[in-house]
Design an enzyme around this catalytic site. Structure first.
Site, PDB file in Angstrom:
ATOM      1  N   ARG A 141       0.906  -1.052   0.100  1.00  0.00           N
ATOM      2  CA  ARG A 141      -0.149   0.027   0.062  1.00  0.00           C
ATOM      3  C   ARG A 141       0.954   1.220   0.068  1.00  0.00           C
ATOM      4  O   ARG A 141       1.730   1.294   0.999  1.00  0.00           O
ATOM      5  CB  ARG A 141      -0.951   0.200   1.154  1.00  0.00           C
ATOM      6  CG  ARG A 141      -2.124   0.995   1.110  1.00  0.00           C
ATOM      7  CD  ARG A 141      -2.771   1.265   2.390  1.00  0.00           C
ATOM      8  NE  ARG A 141      -2.251   2.017   3.317  1.00  0.00           N
ATOM      9  CZ  ARG A 141      -2.002   1.341   4.565  1.00  0.00           C
ATOM     10  NH1 ARG A 141      -2.726   0.431   5.030  1.00  0.00           N
ATOM     11  NH2 ARG A 141      -1.404   2.127   5.550  1.00  0.00           N
ATOM     12  N   GLU A 160       4.104   7.195   2.672  1.00  0.00           N
ATOM     13  CA  GLU A 160       5.314   6.014   2.801  1.00  0.00           C
ATOM     14  C   GLU A 160       4.791   4.798   2.109  1.00  0.00           C
ATOM     15  O   GLU A 160       3.552   5.011   1.577  1.00  0.00           O
ATOM     16  CB  GLU A 160       5.195   5.694   4.164  1.00  0.00           C
ATOM     17  CG  GLU A 160       3.826   5.207   4.898  1.00  0.00           C
ATOM     18  CD  GLU A 160       3.941   4.971   6.377  1.00  0.00           C
ATOM     19  OE1 GLU A 160       5.014   4.801   6.960  1.00  0.00           O
ATOM     20  OE2 GLU A 160       2.833   4.562   6.865  1.00  0.00           O
ATOM     21  N   ASN A 162       4.272   0.943   2.462  1.00  0.00           N
ATOM     22  CA  ASN A 162       4.067  -0.014   3.168  1.00  0.00           C
ATOM     23  C   ASN A 162       4.367  -1.427   2.455  1.00  0.00           C
ATOM     24  O   ASN A 162       3.392  -1.980   1.510  1.00  0.00           O
ATOM     25  CB  ASN A 162       2.632  -0.145   4.109  1.00  0.00           C
ATOM     26  CG  ASN A 162       2.498   1.155   4.628  1.00  0.00           C
ATOM     27  OD1 ASN A 162       2.949   1.184   5.502  1.00  0.00           O
ATOM     28  ND2 ASN A 162       1.811   2.236   3.846  1.00  0.00           N
ATOM     29  N   SER A 167      -3.203  -3.116   6.039  1.00  0.00           N
ATOM     30  CA  SER A 167      -4.677  -3.119   6.614  1.00  0.00           C
ATOM     31  C   SER A 167      -5.649  -2.352   6.003  1.00  0.00           C
ATOM     32  O   SER A 167      -5.074  -1.535   5.050  1.00  0.00           O
ATOM     33  CB  SER A 167      -4.364  -3.037   8.201  1.00  0.00           C
ATOM     34  OG  SER A 167      -3.894  -1.609   8.345  1.00  0.00           O
ATOM     35  N   LYS A 338      11.992   2.996   6.076  1.00  0.00           N
ATOM     36  CA  LYS A 338      11.873   4.367   6.052  1.00  0.00           C
ATOM     37  C   LYS A 338      13.221   4.994   5.334  1.00  0.00           C
ATOM     38  O   LYS A 338      13.508   5.811   4.520  1.00  0.00           O
ATOM     39  CB  LYS A 338      11.772   5.229   7.069  1.00  0.00           C
ATOM     40  CG  LYS A 338      10.368   4.808   7.783  1.00  0.00           C
ATOM     41  CD  LYS A 338       9.204   4.914   6.924  1.00  0.00           C
ATOM     42  CE  LYS A 338       7.799   4.737   7.600  1.00  0.00           C
ATOM     43  NZ  LYS A 338       7.809   3.362   8.182  1.00  0.00           N
ATOM     44  N   LYS A 419      11.124  10.053  11.363  1.00  0.00           N
ATOM     45  CA  LYS A 419      10.839   8.719  10.972  1.00  0.00           C
ATOM     46  C   LYS A 419      11.888   7.786  11.514  1.00  0.00           C
ATOM     47  O   LYS A 419      12.749   7.735  10.940  1.00  0.00           O
ATOM     48  CB  LYS A 419      10.063   8.704   9.886  1.00  0.00           C
ATOM     49  CG  LYS A 419       8.771   9.189   9.412  1.00  0.00           C
ATOM     50  CD  LYS A 419       8.414   9.075   8.006  1.00  0.00           C
ATOM     51  CE  LYS A 419       7.155   9.779   7.486  1.00  0.00           C
ATOM     52  NZ  LYS A 419       6.404   9.355   6.538  1.00  0.00           N
ATOM     53  N   GLU A 423       6.561   0.414  11.629  1.00  0.00           N
ATOM     54  CA  GLU A 423       5.312   0.452  11.067  1.00  0.00           C
ATOM     55  C   GLU A 423       4.185   0.296  12.201  1.00  0.00           C
ATOM     56  O   GLU A 423       4.434   0.147  13.218  1.00  0.00           O
ATOM     57  CB  GLU A 423       5.126  -0.871  10.262  1.00  0.00           C
ATOM     58  CG  GLU A 423       6.270  -0.901   9.048  1.00  0.00           C
ATOM     59  CD  GLU A 423       6.168   0.248   7.995  1.00  0.00           C
ATOM     60  OE1 GLU A 423       5.174   0.735   8.107  1.00  0.00           O
ATOM     61  OE2 GLU A 423       7.259   0.397   7.388  1.00  0.00           O
ATOM     62  N   GLY A 424       3.223   0.687  12.005  1.00  0.00           N
ATOM     63  CA  GLY A 424       1.986   0.615  12.827  1.00  0.00           C
ATOM     64  C   GLY A 424       1.402   2.042  13.288  1.00  0.00           C
ATOM     65  O   GLY A 424       0.563   1.941  14.317  1.00  0.00           O
ATOM     66  N   ARG A 509      -8.160   7.424   4.819  1.00  0.00           N
ATOM     67  CA  ARG A 509      -8.387   7.581   6.197  1.00  0.00           C
ATOM     68  C   ARG A 509      -8.282   9.124   6.432  1.00  0.00           C
ATOM     69  O   ARG A 509      -7.228   9.876   5.926  1.00  0.00           O
ATOM     70  CB  ARG A 509      -6.963   6.942   6.697  1.00  0.00           C
ATOM     71  CG  ARG A 509      -6.965   5.425   6.741  1.00  0.00           C
ATOM     72  CD  ARG A 509      -5.703   4.824   7.182  1.00  0.00           C
ATOM     73  NE  ARG A 509      -4.593   5.176   6.416  1.00  0.00           N
ATOM     74  CZ  ARG A 509      -3.248   4.884   6.650  1.00  0.00           C
ATOM     75  NH1 ARG A 509      -2.935   4.248   7.658  1.00  0.00           N
ATOM     76  NH2 ARG A 509      -2.302   5.309   5.884  1.00  0.00           N
TER      77      ARG A 509
END
Length: 535
Positions: A141, A160, A162, A167, A338, A419, A423-424, A509
């Protein structure tokens, strides 16, 4: 080409959203939206210290009442870019020398980041032993914001990329369906000429991601084998994961088993001769008491907290040592770091991965395509670099003095985010928090951090947000920022074979503008969808 007046008109939608509603209309839309969510699996398990073995209740996922306006041309541009990004990260994962240099423990990030170092060290040992499965599967993603400095038209900028446990593919499809339903049932009370069905794009993310998993299963070559979902204990986001399982069974006749790292520590075994991965289960569920695994799909394993002891690392390495196709492999997880994102902005790196026909063969990408990809980057640099913003400043690192990369981050702190390789969500450092953070950051840890210029979102876009589980579940109107994610998948690794890849849907989002972080599961954002506007 769009006229300037048309472009300005479409851009103005960003600053005049959402349409004005009466209290009665807001109440009715909230009832329709939450009822749709419960009826169509747009859900979370409620917060609990331990989730019961069999779910007893659910809450609706956090939602936006309106879809968020997004320029049609930039949405389509992001979809086109996904094909290039799929190929780019497939090639990065196959370039062991590059990943060793950037992420390894000798001079790379793994030298100062224990989590990355543990993964890289295990991967290096597996390579020395000889990996038996050449194929990698990536479910990706790429996340974007609209960069809209004052007086300028919006441009697409990547937040970024992923490569592990991407998700909200399933819930994003449900949210797009929710907004199409609200349009069909109410026309949103004719409050905006933009709320027409043709501006609500279809979203088939569930089928798209399941197709990638099915492609890996087929490449494995045993139709009786199963796909393993590696999941977190007490997972609340099961309603985002289960639809992929259902689609695999309904459309592809592929079965799925779900287990945590701790469960796999007891159940997973390798055949010593063939390296076939088997997972034990109750004979009541399967007559043999074990299942052969074709594909390992990680919805866990991206954070250090998931590796409390060496046992979890050893389980991860056992899965990669097997014949099963891993999604992602450790190499592909490292590729999503990153630091790799920062290195890709450096001169010649994109050309090396995307225009070097002698090394990679086809597909190749021309200068215009590379320029379009490069234009999606924000400026970024490593905290460990010198004045060229490329080469590590070894003198500063050895002496403990503040090097150029740190000094530049201090100077520009209010326009930056720092950064780490995580992740998350919830890991970054923003704006005025940067100088005090730099005061406490040991020099030897600078290599694990990058500085990135902040994307400037449109100022004034709003929406009505609904969150479950609080004392007040009414829709709240707030100024927001919306992040677009484009999904894709790639199956690759056989020498001389083409990379199989596809774009596989999208998500949005949305968060209050005052929030820096963007995770839905971590409580910062709500699920949203796209309203295409011409421009």
């Amino acid at each position: 080409m769009l006229s300037e007046s048309t472009e300005m008109a479409s851009t103005s939608v960003l600053f005049e959203w959402p349409p004005t509603l009466s209290n009665a209309q807001i109440h009715e839309l909230t009832l329709l939206a939450t009822s749709y969510a419960f009826s169509n699996g747009l859900l979370y398990l409620p917060p609990a210290e331990r989730q019961p073995p069999i779910p007893e209740s659910a809450i609706h996922a956090p939602l936006a009442l309106f879809p968020s306006p997004f320029p049609r041309s930039l949405f389509e541009h992001a979809q086109r870019l996904q094909h290039i990004y799929n190929v780019l990260y497939a090639r990065i994962a196959q370039d062991e020398e590059f990943l060793d240099r950037i992420m390894g423990t000798e001079n790379g990030v793994g030298k100062v980041d224990d989590f990355i170092g543990q993964l890289w060290t295990g991967w290096k040992q597996l390579r020395d032993e000889g990996l038996v499965q050449p194929l990698h599967l990536g479910l990706f993603r790429s996340d974007y914001l609209l960069h809209t400095p004052p007086g300028q038209s919006p441009t697409l900028k990547q937040v970024e990329f992923n490569t592990i446990s991407v998700s909200f593919g399933s819930l994003s499809e449900r949210t797009a369906g929710l907004h199409r339903y609200l349009q069909a049932s109410t026309q949103y009370y004719n409050t905006s000429p933009h709320l027409r069905l043709e501006n609500f794009p279809e979203n088939d993310t569930i089928a798209g991601l399941a197709e990638g998993l099915a492609a890996a299963h087929k490449a494995y070559g045993d139709e009786k084998s199963w796909i393993l979902f590696v999941v977190q204990p007490d997972e609340r986001n099961v309603f985002d994961q289960r639809p992929l399982e259902y689609k695999l069974l309904e459309k592809h006749s592929i079965h799925v088993i779900r287990q945590t790292f701790d469960e796999l520590g007891h159940s997973a075994t390798l055949d010593p001769d063939t390296r076939v991965l088997r997972v034990s289960c109750s004979p009541d569920l399967h007559p043999n008491g074990f299942l052969e695994i074709s594909t390992v799909y990680f919805r866990a394993g991206y954070a250090p907290i998931e590796y409390q002891t060496s046992c979890q690392y050893q389980t991860r390495f056992l899965l990669e040592r097997s014949r099963a196709i891993n999604c992602p492999t450790i190499a592909l997880q490292l590729a999503g770091g990153k630091k790799v994102q920062e290195v890709l902005t450096q001169p010649g790196v994109l050309e090396y991965f995307l225009s070097n026909e002698k090394k990679w063969g086809n597909p190749m990408f021309d200068k215009q395509e590379l320029q379009e990809l490069r234009q999606s980057f924000m400026k970024m640099w490593g905290l460990d670099v010198g004045k060229d913003l490329l080469t590590p400043d070894y003198d500063a690192l050895e002496s403990g003095k503040e090097g150029f990369g740190v000094a530049k981050a201090r100077e520009l702190a209010l326009s930056l985010v720092l950064k780490p390789q995580r992740e998350g969500g919830g890991n970054n450092v923003y704006k005025d928090s940067i100088p005090p953070f730099l005061d406490t950051l040991p020099p030897e840890e600078r290599q694990a951090w990058i500085a990135m210029e902040l994307i400037v979102p449109a100022n004034g876009t709003g929406n009505y947000l609904i969150r479950a589980g609080g004392a007040n579940e009414a829709a709240v109107k707030v100024v927001v920022v919306s992040e677009l994610g484009i999904f894709g998948w790639a199956l690759f690794g056989d020498k001389g074979a083409d990379i199989r890849e596809k774009e596989a849907g999208w998500l949005v989002r949305t968060k209050g503008k005052g929030s820096d972080e963007g995770g839905v599961a971590t409580g910062f954002s709500v699920l949203d969808s796209v309203l295409l506007v011409d421009g």
